[in-house]
Design a protein around this motif. Structure first.
Motif, PDB file in Angstrom:
ATOM      1  N   ARG A 184       0.830  -1.215   0.000  1.00 54.34           N
ATOM      2  CA  ARG A 184       0.000   0.000   0.000  1.00 54.34           C
ATOM      3  C   ARG A 184       0.861   1.261   0.000  1.00 54.34           C
ATOM      4  N   TYR A 187       1.923   1.595  -3.765  1.00 55.71           N
ATOM      5  CA  TYR A 187       0.816   1.968  -4.648  1.00 55.71           C
ATOM      6  C   TYR A 187      -0.218   2.686  -3.794  1.00 55.71           C
ATOM      7  N   ARG A 188      -0.225   3.993  -3.868  1.00 55.20           N
ATOM      8  CA  ARG A 188      -1.022   4.801  -2.943  1.00 55.20           C
ATOM      9  C   ARG A 188      -2.528   4.661  -3.178  1.00 55.20           C
ATOM     10  N   THR A 189      -2.915   4.284  -4.382  1.00 53.60           N
ATOM     11  CA  THR A 189      -4.337   4.095  -4.651  1.00 53.60           C
ATOM     12  C   THR A 189      -4.555   2.685  -5.198  1.00 53.60           C
ATOM     13  N   ASP A 191      -6.346   1.938  -7.687  1.00 49.78           N
ATOM     14  CA  ASP A 191      -6.285   1.974  -9.147  1.00 49.78           C
ATOM     15  C   ASP A 191      -4.856   1.827  -9.645  1.00 49.78           C
ATOM     16  N   GLN A 192      -3.905   2.426  -8.937  1.00 51.29           N
ATOM     17  CA  GLN A 192      -2.499   2.266  -9.315  1.00 51.29           C
ATOM     18  C   GLN A 192      -2.077   0.804  -9.223  1.00 51.29           C
TER      19      GLN A 192
END
Length: 357
Positions: A184, A187-189, A191-192
């Motif tokens: 996490r 990939y902060r979101t 969707d990423q």
């Protein structure tokens, strides 16, 4: 056969299953079914590796041929088994690492899947299972053995005309993104992370294509927020005991991206025929209207308390395990019963797989 009957010998099973296979071979629409993925399609490869994620003990397999626990995360058969039977091949697809079988068996279908794996290598590291690149390495080994067994021309025909079933992705979200802070933070979101997985899925399809595969089915995610384990987590977190709708929304978005990838692959790669096989909608129909499909219980699983157990926690000594798995949508907290798998396989045959058979 009663689930409490003594299992037959391995020799008897081989003889019986070979005889069953022979009856339908002449009508087969494809020469073989070849399987990659996770526990949704693992036929027992994890039995042969060093991991705690195994199901080679009762009550797993109690409704399989002879009541044998094969390593399938089910009370019986799983979707590739039903699909193999539907296309005129054997009523099961053997695991490549299962010592009971050899290249003569694998020529008509083989499973390289490993429970607990995903598109991301970090997913397979969680429980020390086979990463997807290792499944590819095993497939290359299979190709070499197939050529030695059947000859170059016949092997090439089997490889190019076989039906390839690919089913993974759920673990990438539930066991990786939502469980590992390191993922996490990278990939902060969500969707990423989905786009990252989509790139890995594309690389996997292209590698299979380069190795001769042409007829492929890329399976989407189920409503993973409705798995008994996620319902239990939802209850423990004080949000009620229904489905985790956030997870279901993620599954829907990712399925849309997989569908787009399939469309693009068909337009870019000559001779390829890929379909997107979507289990989401039929699974939702089962959950919303279980009685229509002959089910009585949807929120908890058959094995043990049905709330959080799978693998070694799904113990045959548990006094709570249900007597009739056919009344339950889920076998353990993560996996469907044989009956559910049959319904899903039938749906996929009618709504996607028929396009490439």
């Amino acid at each position: 056969m009663s689930p409490h009957a003594s299992p037959p010998t391995a020799a008897f099973l081989l003889l019986f299953l070979s005889a069953v296979a022979g009856d339908g071979a002449a009508a087969a629409r494809v020469p073989a079914v070849i399987v990659f993925g996770d526990s949704s399609v693992d036929a027992g490869n994890n039995n042969q590796i060093s991991t705690v994620l195994k199901s080679n003990f009762r009550p797993y397999g109690r409704d399989f041929f002879g009541g044998r626990p094969t390593g399938r995360f089910s009370n019986g058969r799983i979707p590739p088994d039903f699909i193999s039977e539907a296309v005129g091949l054997r009523p099961f697809v053997p695991a490549y690492l299962d010592p009971m079988y050899g290249i003569t068996d694998f020529a008509a279908g083989v499973c390289f899947a490993s429970a607990g794996t995903g598109f991301d290598n970090a997913t397979s590291n969680v429980l020390n299972v086979l990463p997807i690149w290792k499944e590819i390495e095993l497939y290359k080994d299979y190709q070499n053995k197939l050529k030695a067994h059947a000859g170059e021309l016949e092997a090439k025909k089997i490889i190019s005309e076989a039906l390839y079933l690919i089913s993974l992705g759920t673990n990438d979200f539930l066991e990786n993104y939502y469980s590992l802070p390191s993922t996490r933070s990278r990939y902060r979101t969500i969707d990423q992370f989905q786009d990252y997985l989509l790139g890995l899925a594309e690389n996997f399809l292209r590698e299979l294509y380069s190795l001769g595969a042409r007829k492929m089915s890329l399976t989407g995610l189920p409503p993973m927020g409705c798995l008994p384990l996620e319902r239990t987590r939802n209850y423990v977190n004080g949000n009620g005991n229904g489905c985790m709708e956030e997870y279901n929304a993620v599954a829907l978005r990712f399925n849309g991206k997989l569908r787009g990838l399939v469309k693009r692959m068909n337009s870019e790669l000559s001779g390829i025929r890929v379909v997107f096989s979507n289990p989401y909608e039929v699974f939702v129909q089962i959950l919303r209207n279980p009685s229509h499909f002959g089910f009585e219980v949807v929120s908890v699983a058959c094995c043990a308390t049905g709330m959080y157990e799978m693998g070694y926690l799904c113990d045959q000594m548990s006094p709570f395990t249900c007597a009739d798995a056919g009344k339950y949508v889920f076998w353990d907290s993560f996996h469907p019963t044989q009956k559910t798998s049959e319904i899903i396989a039938d749906h996929l045959m009618k709504h996607s797989l028929h396009q490439i058979l």
